[in-house]
Design a protein around this motif. Structure first.
Motif, PDB file in Angstrom:
ATOM      1  N   LYS A 134       0.823  -1.212   0.000  1.00  0.00           N
ATOM      2  CA  LYS A 134       0.000   0.000   0.000  1.00  0.00           C
ATOM      3  C   LYS A 134       0.860   1.265   0.000  1.00  0.00           C
ATOM      4  CE  LYS A 134      -3.932  -2.269   2.215  1.00  0.00           C
ATOM      5  NZ  LYS A 134      -4.895  -2.294   3.343  1.00  0.00           N
ATOM      6  N   GLU A 135       1.746   1.309  -0.956  1.00  0.00           N
ATOM      7  CA  GLU A 135       2.687   2.418  -1.058  1.00  0.00           C
ATOM      8  C   GLU A 135       2.680   2.974  -2.470  1.00  0.00           C
ATOM      9  OE1 GLU A 135       6.169   0.223  -0.041  1.00  0.00           O
ATOM     10  OE2 GLU A 135       6.300  -0.747  -2.001  1.00  0.00           O
ATOM     11  N   HIS A 136       3.258   4.144  -2.625  1.00  0.00           N
ATOM     12  CA  HIS A 136       3.469   4.701  -3.962  1.00  0.00           C
ATOM     13  C   HIS A 136       4.786   4.131  -4.462  1.00  0.00           C
ATOM     14  CE1 HIS A 136       0.102   7.174  -3.065  1.00  0.00           C
ATOM     15  NE2 HIS A 136       0.750   7.899  -2.167  1.00  0.00           N
ATOM     16  N   ALA A 137       4.740   3.393  -5.546  1.00  0.00           N
ATOM     17  CA  ALA A 137       5.910   2.640  -5.974  1.00  0.00           C
ATOM     18  C   ALA A 137       6.171   2.819  -7.459  1.00  0.00           C
ATOM     19  CB  ALA A 137       5.730   1.156  -5.659  1.00  0.00           C
ATOM     20  N   ALA A 138       7.389   2.466  -7.855  1.00  0.00           N
ATOM     21  CA  ALA A 138       7.757   2.393  -9.264  1.00  0.00           C
ATOM     22  C   ALA A 138       8.317   1.005  -9.528  1.00  0.00           C
ATOM     23  CB  ALA A 138       8.795   3.455  -9.616  1.00  0.00           C
ATOM     24  N   ILE A 139       7.976   0.453 -10.686  1.00  0.00           N
ATOM     25  CA  ILE A 139       8.502  -0.833 -11.123  1.00  0.00           C
ATOM     26  C   ILE A 139       9.223  -0.612 -12.446  1.00  0.00           C
ATOM     27  CG2 ILE A 139       7.924  -3.171 -11.886  1.00  0.00           C
ATOM     28  CD1 ILE A 139       5.448  -3.045 -10.090  1.00  0.00           C
ATOM     29  N   VAL A 140      10.531  -0.858 -12.453  1.00  0.00           N
ATOM     30  CA  VAL A 140      11.329  -0.699 -13.669  1.00  0.00           C
ATOM     31  C   VAL A 140      11.604  -2.097 -14.216  1.00  0.00           C
ATOM     32  CG1 VAL A 140      13.425   0.248 -14.674  1.00  0.00           C
ATOM     33  CG2 VAL A 140      12.381   1.376 -12.695  1.00  0.00           C
ATOM     34  N   SER A 141      11.049  -2.377 -15.386  1.00  0.00           N
ATOM     35  CA  SER A 141      11.132  -3.751 -15.869  1.00  0.00           C
ATOM     36  C   SER A 141      11.085  -3.799 -17.393  1.00  0.00           C
ATOM     37  CB  SER A 141      10.006  -4.587 -15.227  1.00  0.00           C
ATOM     38  OG  SER A 141      10.210  -5.959 -15.433  1.00  0.00           O
ATOM     39  N   HIS A 142      10.573  -4.898 -17.912  1.00  0.00           N
ATOM     40  CA  HIS A 142      10.642  -5.224 -19.341  1.00  0.00           C
ATOM     41  C   HIS A 142       9.247  -5.245 -19.966  1.00  0.00           C
ATOM     42  CE1 HIS A 142      14.791  -6.663 -18.511  1.00  0.00           C
ATOM     43  NE2 HIS A 142      14.251  -7.011 -17.350  1.00  0.00           N
ATOM     44  N   GLY A 143       9.220  -5.203 -21.288  1.00  0.00           N
ATOM     45  CA  GLY A 143       7.948  -5.183 -21.999  1.00  0.00           C
ATOM     46  C   GLY A 143       7.045  -6.349 -21.654  1.00  0.00           C
ATOM     47  N   GLY A 144       7.596  -7.559 -21.625  1.00  0.00           N
ATOM     48  CA  GLY A 144       6.789  -8.733 -21.320  1.00  0.00           C
ATOM     49  C   GLY A 144       6.228  -8.705 -19.909  1.00  0.00           C
ATOM     50  N   VAL A 145       7.036  -8.232 -18.971  1.00  0.00           N
ATOM     51  CA  VAL A 145       6.606  -8.153 -17.574  1.00  0.00           C
ATOM     52  C   VAL A 145       5.476  -7.138 -17.413  1.00  0.00           C
ATOM     53  CG1 VAL A 145       7.312  -7.504 -15.234  1.00  0.00           C
ATOM     54  CG2 VAL A 145       8.839  -8.885 -16.668  1.00  0.00           C
ATOM     55  N   LEU A 146       5.676  -5.949 -17.962  1.00  0.00           N
ATOM     56  CA  LEU A 146       4.657  -4.905 -17.831  1.00  0.00           C
ATOM     57  C   LEU A 146       3.371  -5.284 -18.563  1.00  0.00           C
ATOM     58  CD1 LEU A 146       6.820  -1.667 -18.181  1.00  0.00           C
ATOM     59  CD2 LEU A 146       6.418  -3.119 -16.180  1.00  0.00           C
ATOM     60  N   ARG A 147       3.520  -5.921 -19.708  1.00  0.00           N
ATOM     61  CA  ARG A 147       2.351  -6.377 -20.472  1.00  0.00           C
ATOM     62  C   ARG A 147       1.585  -7.449 -19.688  1.00  0.00           C
ATOM     63  NH1 ARG A 147       5.110  -7.503 -24.601  1.00  0.00           N
ATOM     64  NH2 ARG A 147       5.062  -5.428 -25.532  1.00  0.00           N
ATOM     65  N   SER A 148       2.312  -8.305 -18.980  1.00  0.00           N
ATOM     66  CA  SER A 148       1.677  -9.334 -18.153  1.00  0.00           C
ATOM     67  C   SER A 148       0.876  -8.702 -17.025  1.00  0.00           C
ATOM     68  CB  SER A 148       2.733 -10.277 -17.560  1.00  0.00           C
ATOM     69  OG  SER A 148       3.381 -11.014 -18.571  1.00  0.00           O
ATOM     70  N   ILE A 149       1.464  -7.709 -16.362  1.00  0.00           N
ATOM     71  CA  ILE A 149       0.773  -7.030 -15.263  1.00  0.00           C
ATOM     72  C   ILE A 149      -0.492  -6.360 -15.768  1.00  0.00           C
ATOM     73  CG2 ILE A 149       0.926  -5.089 -13.652  1.00  0.00           C
ATOM     74  CD1 ILE A 149       3.925  -5.798 -13.328  1.00  0.00           C
ATOM     75  N   LEU A 150      -0.403  -5.657 -16.883  1.00  0.00           N
ATOM     76  CA  LEU A 150      -1.577  -4.959 -17.422  1.00  0.00           C
ATOM     77  C   LEU A 150      -2.643  -5.943 -17.890  1.00  0.00           C
ATOM     78  CD1 LEU A 150       0.254  -2.109 -19.352  1.00  0.00           C
ATOM     79  CD2 LEU A 150      -1.226  -1.834 -17.356  1.00  0.00           C
ATOM     80  N   SER A 151      -2.226  -7.057 -18.470  1.00  0.00           N
ATOM     81  CA  SER A 151      -3.195  -8.084 -18.880  1.00  0.00           C
ATOM     82  C   SER A 151      -3.924  -8.637 -17.661  1.00  0.00           C
ATOM     83  CB  SER A 151      -2.479  -9.215 -19.628  1.00  0.00           C
ATOM     84  OG  SER A 151      -1.906  -8.755 -20.827  1.00  0.00           O
ATOM     85  N   HIS A 152      -3.174  -8.872 -16.610  1.00  0.00           N
ATOM     86  CA  HIS A 152      -3.734  -9.381 -15.354  1.00  0.00           C
ATOM     87  C   HIS A 152      -4.761  -8.406 -14.779  1.00  0.00           C
ATOM     88  CE1 HIS A 152      -3.937 -10.931 -11.261  1.00  0.00           C
ATOM     89  NE2 HIS A 152      -3.398  -9.825 -10.793  1.00  0.00           N
ATOM     90  N   LEU A 153      -4.445  -7.127 -14.775  1.00  0.00           N
ATOM     91  CA  LEU A 153      -5.326  -6.125 -14.169  1.00  0.00           C
ATOM     92  C   LEU A 153      -6.577  -5.857 -14.996  1.00  0.00           C
ATOM     93  CD1 LEU A 153      -2.706  -3.489 -12.923  1.00  0.00           C
ATOM     94  CD2 LEU A 153      -3.912  -5.217 -11.565  1.00  0.00           C
ATOM     95  N   THR A 154      -6.484  -6.046 -16.307  1.00  0.00           N
ATOM     96  CA  THR A 154      -7.601  -5.709 -17.201  1.00  0.00           C
ATOM     97  C   THR A 154      -8.335  -6.931 -17.727  1.00  0.00           C
ATOM     98  OG1 THR A 154      -6.109  -5.663 -19.116  1.00  0.00           O
ATOM     99  CG2 THR A 154      -6.445  -3.583 -17.934  1.00  0.00           C
ATOM    100  N   ASN A 155      -7.913  -8.112 -17.271  1.00  0.00           N
ATOM    101  CA  ASN A 155      -8.497  -9.366 -17.770  1.00  0.00           C
ATOM    102  C   ASN A 155      -8.383  -9.491 -19.285  1.00  0.00           C
ATOM    103  OD1 ASN A 155      -9.402 -10.473 -15.237  1.00  0.00           O
ATOM    104  ND2 ASN A 155     -11.033  -8.934 -15.240  1.00  0.00           N
ATOM    105  N   THR A 156      -7.278  -9.005 -19.813  1.00  0.00           N
ATOM    106  CA  THR A 156      -7.007  -9.120 -21.239  1.00  0.00           C
ATOM    107  C   THR A 156      -6.392 -10.492 -21.528  1.00  0.00           C
ATOM    108  OG1 THR A 156      -6.626  -6.745 -21.482  1.00  0.00           O
ATOM    109  CG2 THR A 156      -5.657  -8.169 -23.162  1.00  0.00           C
ATOM    110  N   ALA A 157      -6.911 -11.175 -22.534  1.00  0.00           N
ATOM    111  CA  ALA A 157      -6.348 -12.470 -22.913  1.00  0.00           C
ATOM    112  C   ALA A 157      -4.892 -12.288 -23.323  1.00  0.00           C
ATOM    113  CB  ALA A 157      -7.145 -13.079 -24.057  1.00  0.00           C
ATOM    114  N   LEU A 158      -4.020 -13.168 -22.835  1.00  0.00           N
ATOM    115  CA  LEU A 158      -2.597 -13.030 -23.130  1.00  0.00           C
ATOM    116  C   LEU A 158      -2.308 -13.036 -24.620  1.00  0.00           C
ATOM    117  CD1 LEU A 158      -0.974 -15.292 -20.376  1.00  0.00           C
ATOM    118  CD2 LEU A 158      -1.187 -12.801 -20.414  1.00  0.00           C
ATOM    119  N   ILE A 159      -3.065 -13.811 -25.369  1.00  0.00           N
ATOM    120  CA  ILE A 159      -2.851 -13.900 -26.811  1.00  0.00           C
ATOM    121  C   ILE A 159      -3.071 -12.545 -27.488  1.00  0.00           C
ATOM    122  CG2 ILE A 159      -5.224 -14.573 -27.382  1.00  0.00           C
ATOM    123  CD1 ILE A 159      -2.075 -16.074 -28.982  1.00  0.00           C
ATOM    124  N   GLU A 160      -3.887 -11.678 -26.841  1.00  0.00           N
ATOM    125  CA  GLU A 160      -4.202 -10.364 -27.405  1.00  0.00           C
ATOM    126  C   GLU A 160      -3.331  -9.248 -26.844  1.00  0.00           C
ATOM    127  OE1 GLU A 160      -6.262  -9.963 -29.810  1.00  0.00           O
ATOM    128  OE2 GLU A 160      -7.026 -12.022 -29.828  1.00  0.00           O
TER     129      GLU A 160
END
Length: 202
Positions: A134-160
């Motif tokens: 529960k903090e204000h944070a930054a995550i410095v990472s890679h395209g695949g990692v960030l895309r995975s997080i966003l897919s997880h949060l938005t219920n986006t199919a990984l294939i898309e």
């Protein structure tokens, strides 16, 4: 103020276009400082903690952007493991070897490496641990990692996910927690270099 998490992709890596790379520890190009300056414009002063992939294209950026922070490095934030294909040219990989993965990269593992589901599992696990702080944070990472997080949060199919989240080098995505759900806002996402992450025949 609600919890904010800033997702930051590394700057342009020093690698020839058409090369397969994931966890190879690539350096960054000479445009690093100018790319980092543009990223910094979109980051607030109230970030409390910073989490990063230990690979130098991320660690250098995290330490440059947040010189007064103690950076937490986590292997779970590394890019997908490309196994036997690491640093090989995509177009040099035998078609019969690469096609099963190309046809189902979500479920099929790269020989000696990971599938997209493997990547999703480890990245969302570390993300949920960060959220729990529960903090204000930054995550410095890679395209695949960030895309995975966003897919997880938005219920986006990984294939898309590659079509839905076109995340360029140096992009910044703001996540804001409201009513127990994260909303995302792309603050910075300028294409400076074309990328190739699959064989040219596909």
């Amino acid at each position: 103020m609600s919890t904010e998490i800033y997702l930051i992709r590394h700057t342009t890596p020093d690698v020839e276009k058409g090369t397969c790379y994931g966890q190879a520890d690539l350096d960054v190009t000479e445009s690093f400082l100018s790319e980092a300056a543009r990223i910094k414009e979109h980051l607030p002063a109230h970030i409390q903690n910073v989490y990063s992939s230990p690979l130098q294209r991320c660690s250098k950026l995290a330490q440059h952007l947040f010189p007064s922070h103690s950076i937490s490095f986590h292997d779970e934030l590394k890019e997908i493991n490309c196994g036997e294909w690491e640093l090989k040219k995509w177009d040099d990989l035998p078609k019969e070897v690469v096609m099963p993965w190309m046809n189902d990269f979500v479920n099929v593992r790269i020989p000696g490496g990971e599938s997209y589901l493997d990547l999703l599992a480890r990245t969302t696990a570390i993300f949920e641990k960060i959220v729990a702080q529960k903090e204000h944070a930054a995550i410095v990472s890679h395209g695949g990692v960030l895309r995975s997080i966003l897919s997880h949060l938005t219920n986006t199919a990984l294939i898309e996910s590659f079509n839905v989240f076109k995340l360029q080098y140096g992009c910044v995505v703001k996540l804001s927690l409201k009513d127990d759900q994260f909303i995302h806002e792309i603050l910075h996402n300028i294409q400076s270099t074309s990328e190739q992450h699959k064989p040219s025949f596909k």
